[in-house]
Structure formats: structure tokens, C-alpha cells
Enzyme design. Structure first.
Site, mmCIF file in Angstrom:
data_model
loop_
_atom_site.group_PDB
_atom_site.id
_atom_site.type_symbol
_atom_site.label_atom_id
_atom_site.label_comp_id
_atom_site.label_asym_id
_atom_site.label_seq_id
_atom_site.Cartn_x
_atom_site.Cartn_y
_atom_site.Cartn_z
ATOM 1 C CB ILE A 38 74.698 36.583 -30.787
ATOM 2 C CG1 ILE A 38 74.486 35.167 -29.679
ATOM 3 C CG2 ILE A 38 75.523 37.762 -30.233
ATOM 4 C CD1 ILE A 38 75.996 34.588 -29.372
ATOM 5 C CG ASN A 41 69.233 39.512 -28.301
ATOM 6 O OD1 ASN A 41 68.214 39.750 -27.964
ATOM 7 N ND2 ASN A 41 70.191 39.472 -27.343
ATOM 8 N N GLY B 104 77.519 44.088 -23.167
ATOM 9 C CA GLY B 104 77.180 42.802 -22.957
ATOM 10 C C GLY B 104 76.590 42.156 -24.306
ATOM 11 C CB CYS B 105 77.447 39.730 -26.938
ATOM 12 S SG CYS B 105 78.897 40.304 -27.365
ATOM 13 C CB VAL B 106 73.506 37.304 -25.129
ATOM 14 C CG1 VAL B 106 72.022 36.823 -24.841
ATOM 15 C CG2 VAL B 106 74.037 36.813 -25.829
#
Lengths: 168, 106
Positions: A38, A41, B104-106
Site C-alpha cells: 500500500i 502504490n 483513497g489509499c489504494v
């Protein structure tokens, strides 16, 4: 150096944006792999250069046969709030993994394999640790195709130069 | 908050450079915005596909899509997205499309 000067240089350092991160994933359980993924990304999403270095059991996250079988550690994991003896019962880790995978999917977070592939597509580098690959007797073709290289710790530091190193 | 001119029209931007009011945006502003955000120009059809998708998602859902969402649903792959918007596709496309930065984290 006076306190004022120190404060000023601290402030400058704090304001400088992060331009590169090198993230080490050293453990092979689901809850120890996701955070590094995470963060990598998320770094790419912000336009930050990112490299992932998989070492020791973290190699499972780039191992063709193991990538789809990453489990939650249910023993010695107080964060799960179940008794340690219960975590060791047969099937508990599998059940907990299934539950967490479901939760993760609900949030539309990809599974580990898809996530690692996507991170490679974002332009992040994926590297295996040479010492660990040798230690476990892993061949290069046992690692997923997205892996850029298997490198030494020295090469990792060269690559990380000028950026931040995050160990998970 | 600051004000800036794009395509000759004054718009309000927040501290990070995103539009405060997405309704102030027009397609004519996109080339200048792209340059301001460091997006490789000239804007291609693929860029426009992403920009239009960003806006339609924003107006439908109240928030812009993350890179993962873009890769899954915009018809442009994650790899292509990073070629089009190298310094962060969702962030740059949001800036260029005049919508707030997606969270948003992803």
C-alpha cells in the site's frame, strides 16, 4: 549552531517533498505484506519514485507458487484479539485469512498477486534479496515475471541513495 | 486559496492547486492546466478519455477515482496511465480536469 538555526533547518527538511522511497518487505504474512504494498502504490500515486525489496519470508510475495497462499498469522498476533492457543488450532489461520481477504475485497483492495502486478505497472521496481534467494534455494524462474532483478544489499543501498528507506 | 487565470478566465484554486469549484472548469482550460501540472503535452485522445472519466465519476459519486479505479474502469490501463500522467495519474488528471484531489489509499 544556535537553536534558531537548528529550527530553521528542521523546518526546511520538513517542507522538502519526498521524491523516492525504497520499501523493504521482510515478512511473509498477509498483514506484514499489505502495508508495504500500500505504501509503494501510494507513493507512485503521488508521483514518488518507489522500489520494493523483498527479503527473507517477504519473498513469498513475489514467489509464483506462494503468492496466492499468503496467510494471516494467528499465533503471536495480539492485534487479532483471540487467545494464542486458539490461533494455533487447525484451520484458524485459513479461516482468519479468508475473513480478512473478504474484508479487503469489500474495500475494493486487490489481492496480493493483482496488487503486486499493478504496482509493477505503476513503474515501481520489484527486487528480490540475493542472500534470501540463496538461503531458501529459490531459482530466478520461481519468482514472478514482474521481478526486475535479484540484488545484493549493497546494490539495494545504491538504488535507495537520495531517498527514504522504509522497513516493514 | 489563490486565484489564477486559465483560458482567460479567473478560477479559484485551493492550497494544493486543485479547483475549489469544478463548475468553473471548461475544456478550453485543459491544455494550460496540463502544462501547469507537468503533464506531457499536447493532450492526446487518451488523456481526454481519462479527464472526461474523472469528471463524470466526480459528478456521479462526489469524489474522483483512484489510480486502481481508473485502471479498472476508465478503459486505460495502469501502465498507460503512468505514461500519460507520469507524476501520479489520479492526482494530475484531477488537477487538469478541475476536480478536487481524489482521496483513497489504494
Amino acid at each position: 549552531m544556535t537553536i534558531t538555526q537548528q529550527d530553521a533547518s528542521d523546518a526546511t527538511a520538513a517542507a522538502a517533498p519526498i521524491e523516492k522511497v525504497s520499501i523493504v518487505i521482510s515478512k511473509g504474512s498477509l498483514e506484514e505484506i499489505y502495508p508495504g504494498l500500500i505504501m509503494a502504490n501510494g507513493a507512485r500515486a503521488e508521483g514518488i519514485e518507489a522500489n520494493l525489496f523483498f527479503t527473507f519470508f517477504g519473498l513469498d510475495a513475489i514467489h509464483k507458487k506462494r503468492i496466492d497462499h499468503i496467510k494471516v498469522a494467528t499465533v503471536g498476533n495480539p492485534g487479532l484479539h483471540i487467545p494464542t492457543w486458539a490461533g494455533g488450532l487447525p484451520g484458524v489461520s485459513a479461516l482468519m485469512t479468508k475473513y480478512m481477504e473478504h474484508q479487503i475485497e469489500e474495500l475494493d483492495i486487490p489481492g496480493i498477486k493483482e496488487f503486486v502486478e499493478m504496482i509493477s505497472d505503476t513503474g515501481a521496481g520489484l527486487y528480490g534479496c540475493l542472500a534470501s534467494v540463496d538461503l531458501f534455494g529459490i531459482e530466478r524462474d520461481e519468482l514472478i515475471d514482474q521481478v526486475d532483478d535479484v540484488i545484493t544489499v549493497g546494490e539495494f543501498y545504491e538504488m535507495a541513495a537520495g531517498g527514504q528507506i522504509i522497513f516493514t | 486559496m489563490t486565484t489564477k487565470h486559465f483560458a482567460g478566465i479567473e478560477v479559484e484554486l485551493n492550497d494544493e492547486g486543485f479547483f475549489v469549484d469544478p463548475a468553473q472548469w471548461s475544456e478550453a482550460m485543459a491544455p494550460e492546466l496540463a502544462e501547469a501540472w507537468g503533464i506531457p503535452t499536447p493532450l492526446t485522445d487518451k488523456h481526454w478519455q481519462v479527464l472526461r472519466f474523472m469528471r463524470s465519476e466526480y459528478f456521479e459519486k462526489g469524489t474522483g477515482p483512484t489510480v486502481r479505479k481508473l485502471g479498472k474502469t476508465s478503459g486505460v490501463t495502469v501502465k498507460e496511465l503512468y505514461q500519460l500522467f507520469p507524476k501520479g495519474p489520479a492526482k494530475l488528471a484531477a488537477g487538469c480536469a478541475g476536480i478536487p484531489k481524489p482521496r483513497g489509499c489504494v
